[in-house]
Design an enzyme around this catalytic site. Structure first.
Site, PDB file in Angstrom:
ATOM      1  N   HIS A 151      -2.795  36.525-114.150  1.00 12.30           N
ATOM      2  CA  HIS A 151      -2.628  35.137-114.580  1.00 12.30           C
ATOM      3  C   HIS A 151      -1.440  35.022-115.513  1.00 12.30           C
ATOM      4  CE1 HIS A 151      -3.607  31.123-116.048  1.00 12.30           C
ATOM      5  NE2 HIS A 151      -4.294  31.023-114.911  1.00 12.30           N
ATOM      6  N   ASP A 207      -9.491  32.068-108.666  1.00 13.97           N
ATOM      7  CA  ASP A 207      -9.543  32.072-107.204  1.00 13.97           C
ATOM      8  C   ASP A 207     -10.410  33.189-106.618  1.00 13.97           C
ATOM      9  OD1 ASP A 207      -8.000  29.839-106.501  1.00 13.97           O
ATOM     10  OD2 ASP A 207      -6.174  30.902-107.033  1.00 13.97           O
TER      11      ASP A 207
HETATM   12  N1  ACO Z   1      -1.645  42.312-108.192  1.00 16.93           N
HETATM   13  C1  ACO Z   1      -0.974  43.383-108.637  1.00 16.93           C
HETATM   14  N2  ACO Z   1      -0.248  43.384-109.753  1.00 16.93           N
HETATM   15  C2  ACO Z   1      -0.197  42.237-110.453  1.00 16.93           C
HETATM   16  C3  ACO Z   1      -0.865  41.078-110.053  1.00 16.93           C
HETATM   17  C4  ACO Z   1      -1.614  41.146-108.888  1.00 16.93           C
HETATM   18  N3  ACO Z   1      -2.285  40.093-108.445  1.00 16.93           N
HETATM   19  N4  ACO Z   1      -0.633  40.092-110.941  1.00 16.93           N
HETATM   20  C5  ACO Z   1       0.150  40.621-111.880  1.00 16.93           C
HETATM   21  N5  ACO Z   1       0.430  41.889-111.583  1.00 16.93           N
HETATM   22  C6  ACO Z   1       1.228  42.819-112.365  1.00 16.93           C
HETATM   23  C7  ACO Z   1       2.707  42.570-112.119  1.00 16.93           C
HETATM   24  O1  ACO Z   1       3.195  43.315-111.021  1.00 16.93           O
HETATM   25  C8  ACO Z   1       3.272  43.040-113.427  1.00 16.93           C
HETATM   26  O2  ACO Z   1       3.248  44.438-113.444  1.00 16.93           O
HETATM   27  P1  ACO Z   1       4.440  45.280-114.073  1.00 16.93           P
HETATM   28  O3  ACO Z   1       4.469  44.857-115.526  1.00 16.93           O
HETATM   29  O4  ACO Z   1       4.023  46.675-113.830  1.00 16.93           O
HETATM   30  O5  ACO Z   1       5.662  44.844-113.315  1.00 16.93           O
HETATM   31  C9  ACO Z   1       2.256  42.577-114.441  1.00 16.93           C
HETATM   32  O6  ACO Z   1       1.019  42.540-113.745  1.00 16.93           O
HETATM   33  C10 ACO Z   1       2.553  41.226-115.057  1.00 16.93           C
HETATM   34  O7  ACO Z   1       2.522  40.257-114.062  1.00 16.93           O
HETATM   35  P2  ACO Z   1       3.608  39.108-113.860  1.00 16.93           P
HETATM   36  O8  ACO Z   1       4.214  39.215-112.496  1.00 16.93           O
HETATM   37  O9  ACO Z   1       4.525  39.065-115.029  1.00 16.93           O
HETATM   38  O10 ACO Z   1       2.704  37.851-113.903  1.00 16.93           O
HETATM   39  P3  ACO Z   1       3.171  36.373-113.664  1.00 16.93           P
HETATM   40  O11 ACO Z   1       2.715  35.614-114.829  1.00 16.93           O
HETATM   41  O12 ACO Z   1       4.612  36.249-113.326  1.00 16.93           O
HETATM   42  O13 ACO Z   1       2.380  35.965-112.351  1.00 16.93           O
HETATM   43  C11 ACO Z   1       0.639  35.360-110.964  1.00 16.93           C
HETATM   44  C12 ACO Z   1       1.140  35.414-112.402  1.00 16.93           C
HETATM   45  C13 ACO Z   1       1.659  34.660-110.073  1.00 16.93           C
HETATM   46  C14 ACO Z   1      -0.654  34.583-110.945  1.00 16.93           C
HETATM   47  C15 ACO Z   1       0.407  36.808-110.474  1.00 16.93           C
HETATM   48  O14 ACO Z   1      -0.569  37.414-111.281  1.00 16.93           O
HETATM   49  C16 ACO Z   1       0.015  36.855-109.012  1.00 16.93           C
HETATM   50  O15 ACO Z   1       0.881  36.822-108.139  1.00 16.93           O
HETATM   51  N6  ACO Z   1      -1.310  36.933-108.716  1.00 16.93           N
HETATM   52  C17 ACO Z   1      -1.755  36.947-107.330  1.00 16.93           C
HETATM   53  C18 ACO Z   1      -1.809  35.543-106.786  1.00 16.93           C
HETATM   54  C19 ACO Z   1      -2.918  34.741-107.410  1.00 16.93           C
HETATM   55  O16 ACO Z   1      -4.037  35.167-107.503  1.00 16.93           O
HETATM   56  N7  ACO Z   1      -2.598  33.504-107.785  1.00 16.93           N
HETATM   57  C20 ACO Z   1      -3.566  32.572-108.383  1.00 16.93           C
HETATM   58  C21 ACO Z   1      -3.307  32.428-109.838  1.00 16.93           C
HETATM   59  S1  ACO Z   1      -4.498  31.352-110.623  1.00 16.93           S
HETATM   60  C22 ACO Z   1      -4.110  29.820-110.050  1.00 16.93           C
HETATM   61  O17 ACO Z   1      -2.968  29.491-109.889  1.00 16.93           O
HETATM   62  C23 ACO Z   1      -5.150  28.920-109.703  1.00 16.93           C
END
Ligand code: ACO
Length: 430
Positions: free
Chosen positions: A316, A367
């Site tokens: 998130h 989700d």
């Molecule tokens: N799976 C694997 N790794 C993840 C995930 C994930 N779902 N989410 C975050 N990470 C990791 C990133 O790769 C990153 O790792 P690193 O530091 O080793 O590079 C770290 O966690 C930080 O994550 P960010 O990419 O900086 O998180 P950001 O805030 O940009 O993205 C997001 C948030 C888009 C929700 C992301 O977590 C994601 O893509 N999740 C999967 C899709 C999802 O479930 N979306 C629904 C979100 S809730 C909503 O909108 C209703």
């Protein structure tokens, strides 16, 4: 002799000006090709100075993804990274098991939890407004079957604006009226699409039922039992609003141009559809379909991570602790899985949660268990995000009204990293 330095000092860069300058300096034999060359040099230098100035002047901090940027003030909901969520000052944990969705709608739209009489009147109004114009139903019937339900929803929300009796009334009261109509009609669009796609008869909303209960009734064509009623009410309450998430922000940007509320909600639906936002819910179910047993979880997740793929329903932008909605949805999912004899699915989810946390230290977001809840309620996965949209229309419309009151254009700037000074080439010489 023509004195170039004098001309330079005068900054006369036009050819005619140079001739004039040369004449005023009483130069004989002005060498026109030398002048042209000099004019070119001056223009080139001027361009270089301009580029330098631009890069000095416009340098600003780029906040990639607008992470932690507060784009506006809001009184509607509070989302904190430590895992708290408030609707208009009420902790979501205090609301979710005690109020129905109509009470949350009244709270968001009127900043007040309703008393019993107000709730009755408001519920009755919402349920009456669930009816769709006949032409909207006709369009839903002919929507191509290969269109994703979110695409049909996006078009039909936009289409609703054609039925506004007073499109030029921009008063707060008119926008509240539109908000109530949208909150009521979006679920009906979703239910109507499902019923027509599966060749089932449409059912009319029932004034005896609550709003969320009616949504499930319109969708499935049969009365929800107590457990289903409770589940859909809580699902909708938990999805009602969530700060400046991407779709709410999209709605507010559209509203900030003083565009109409239908356009703003259309923007929001399109934004929610993306798999990094509300579209993740459907992808969670696709992942769960791929995993056959609990034993496969470890290898499956490791494979995804090795391939640099995101695990849908995890992570998130704001929460660094567990999403406060997760515990409620997990518990609803567990109850429903018990009754539908799908506890193996629930156990697989628990295993995924543990494995992802061990490997990435991230938590499930709204989700993840929402997918399990909707699946147990008999909702096909392509309708998961439309169920989310049906609940979030409340938050979107409330934010749009707040944005109109704020009356400021949301228009950030960008840091240009492209080229300057490219020489124009006429089309016949390209
Ligand atoms: N799976 C694997 N790794 C993840 C995930 C994930 N779902 N989410 C975050 N990470 C990791 C990133 O790769 C990153 O790792 P690193 O530091 O080793 O590079 C770290 O966690 C930080 O994550 P960010 O990419 O900086 O998180 P950001 O805030 O940009 O993205 C997001 C948030 C888009 C929700 C992301 O977590 C994601 O893509 N999740 C999967 C899709 C999802 O479930 N979306 C629904 C979100 S809730 C909503 O909108 C209703």
């Amino acid at each position: 002799m023509f004195d170039y330095t004098v001309v330079h000092a005068r900054q006369s860069v036009g050819y005619k000006h140079l001739i004039k300058a040369a004449q005023s300096l009483r130069c004989s034999n002005v060498n026109t090709s030398a002048l042209r060359l000099f004019q070119f040099e001056l223009a080139h230098n001027r361009r270089k100075r301009m580029m330098k100035k631009m890069s000095e002047k416009q340098e600003r901090v780029v906040v990639r993804g607008l992470r932690d940027v507060a784009a506006a003030e809001t009184k509607i909901s509070y989302v904190n990274s430590n895992g708290t969520l408030y609707y208009l000052g009420y902790d979501i944990d205090d609301l979710v098991e005690r109020v129905c969705y109509e009470e949350v709608a009244h709270l968001l739209l009127y900043n007040k939890l309703p008393n019993a009489k107000e709730l009755d009147e408001f519920r009755s109004r919402l349920v009456s407004e669930m009816k769709l114009p006949q032409r909207v139903i006709k369009r839903i019937r002919v929507a191509p079957k290969n269109c994703h339900p979110m695409e049909v929803l996006r078009s039909e929300v936009s289409h609703l604006s054609e039925y506004d009796p007073h499109p030029n009334d921009h008063s707060d009261a008119a926008n509240k009226r539109r908000a109530i109509e949208l909150v009521a009609k979006v679920p009906t669009i979703v239910a109507t699409l499902h019923r027509t796609r599966t060749d089932q008869q449409l059912v009319a909303p029932n004034q005896e039922y609550g709003f969320a209960e009616n949504f499930l009734y319109l969708f499935k064509g049969k009365t929800a039992d107590h457990q289903e009623k409770e589940a859909i009410d809580r699902f909708m309450t938990l999805h009602a609003d969530h700060g400046f998430n991407a779709s709410t922000f999209a709605a507010r940007v559209t509203a900030s141009t003083n565009s109409d509320i239908y356009s703003a909600i259309t923007s929001a639906v399109g934004t929610l559809k993306g798999p990094l936002h509300g579209g993740a819910c459907e992808k969670v179910m696709l992942m769960l379909d791929d995993i056959n047993t609990e034993e496969e979880v470890e290898e499956y997740i490791q494979g995804m991570l090795d391939d640099q793929k995101k695990i849908m329903g995890f992570g998130h932008r704001v929460y660094k602790a567990e999403d406060p909605r997760t515990k409620h949805l997990r518990s609803i999912a567990e109850n429903l899985c018990h009754r539908t004899a799908t506890l193996n699915l629930y156990n697989t989810c628990m295993k995924i949660e543990n494995v992802v946390h061990d490997k990435k230290k991230i938590f499930p977001n709204v989700d993840f268990y929402a997918a399990v809840v909707l699946n147990a309620l008999g909702v096909p996965k392509e309708f998961f995000t439309p169920f989310f949209a049906s609940s979030r229309t409340l938050g979107w419309t409330t934010h749009v009204i707040e944005q109109y009151q704020d009356a400021v254009l949301l228009r950030p700037s960008s840091e240009y990293i492209g080229e300057f000074g490219r020489s124009f080439v006429p089309i016949e010489r390209r």
